[in-house]
Design an enzyme around this catalytic site. Structure first.
Site: not given
Length: 356
Positions: A341-342
């Protein structure tokens, strides 16, 4: 701290013009990513990181277009070789400091007419922990490339620090948003007003903190995620001696007392943290299954070669009916402190808003 308003030439906020940030599970036009390019930032693991990263890009490109930022000739050559034959990947040569486009990239908003714009926040590498000047320019590049109208905000805000439902509810952590290294003096109430004006968040919910040794100061996307407007997945530590145990339990209890946009209690699903403690160059690493990425017809979930890898997939699959839930290796990527997600930023589907 008084909230400053840097507005469009027409002197309107996104809220004024009916824009709000869609949920991640809404349809995407594309995913934006930044190719890893600095072995020092990855503590000597760059080759392994690039191998895992390439698999992530290839997987996402099966489902939707990918815009891949590359910092220099070496990075572009490496990326093109590893991604040979991927017609859904567009390469962009852009100066970069790091790869965490969730935090340094733009946050996209959309109006009722289906027009998409973006908000450009300031980025200071989680309170000045690393270099950031090149990464802080990424939203302007994206806006120029897309021909997209946008708002430039003076506040520091990272996308990984905020979860949203798309129907006016947001979730964050005090340990991140209220740190003095971001927006000194900006209160919980001030953030609610700011995020209402810019992203359409009318109800902002707060947890206390995140994972031990998370250099983001406890981003919400490493611990607790919305999977639909009524359902929250939250990380729990099962070892009572783990430093994360009390913090995660406190978050769990707080979530049980929270309500959705309609005033109804959320459905809370517990997601175990990896069973094994991982150590990196700067101490404990923060591996988590909550750092999954939701795309068009898929969800990619980080895997660490841990006994809980399979359990995490079993818990998440029933929550994403109609999407393929895919586990991919992230053991090398987590050496940099984050995961899937980062490393991603979704561009919602819709027509381009050219600006006021």
């Amino acid at each position: 701290m008084q909230i400053m308003k840097q507005l469009t030439p027409a002197d309107h906020t996104p809220c004024d013009l009916g824009f709000a940030m869609p949920a991640e599970w809404d349809e995407h036009a594309a995913t934006w990513m930044s190719w890893p390019g600095d072995d020092e930032l990855w503590f000597g693991h760059l080759a392994g990181v690039r191998s895992e990263y390439a698999e992530l890009v290839r997987t996402i490109a099966r489902f939707e277009p990918v815009h891949l930022l590359v910092r220099d000739e070496e990075s572009e050559t490496d990326a093109r070789e590893r991604l040979a034959g991927e017609a859904s990947v567009t390469f962009h040569r852009v100066p970069l400091d790091d790869s965490w486009v969730r935090d340094n990239g733009p946050l996209f908003v959309r109006n009722a007419a289906g027009e998409v714009a973006l908000v450009n926040w300031e980025f200071n590498s989680w309170g000045g922990k690393f270099e950031w000047e090149n990464d802080n320019r990424i939203p302007e590049y994206v806006a120029e490339y897309l021909g997209m109208g946008h708002w430039d905000r003076p506040e520091i805000l990272e996308g990984g620090g905020l979860e949203i439902t798309g129907d006016g509810v947001g979730l964050t952590t005090r340990s991140c948003f209220l740190t003095e290294t971001r927006n000194p003096g900006l209160t919980e109430e001030g953030y609610t007003l700011l995020l209402n004006d810019t992203l359409g968040v009318r109800k902002l919910l707060w947890l206390d903190g995140g994972l031990e040794n998370d250099h983001t100061d406890g981003h919400i996307d490493t611990i607790t995620r919305f999977v639909d407007p009524q359902t929250i997945v939250t990380s729990v530590a099962e070892d009572t001696t783990d430093a994360n145990y009390a913090v995660m339990q406190g978050n769990l209890e707080a979530l049980r007392g929270m309500t959705d946009a309609n005033g109804q209690p959320f459905r809370i699903v517990e997601l175990p943290l990896p069973a094994n403690r991982l150590e990196g160059a700067e101490g404990r690493l923060p591996p988590t299954y909550a750092n999954f990425y939701i795309g068009n017809g898929f969800v990619v979930v980080p895997q660490y070669g841990d006994p809980n890898d399979g359990r995490a997939l079993e818990i998440l699959r029933p929550l994403f009916q109609g999407r393929e839930v895919i586990g991919l290796p992230s053991r090398q990527i987590i050496e940099g402190g984050g995961s899937f997600h980062c490393l991603t930023q979704q561009q919602p589907a819709g027509s381009i808003w050219p600006g006021a």
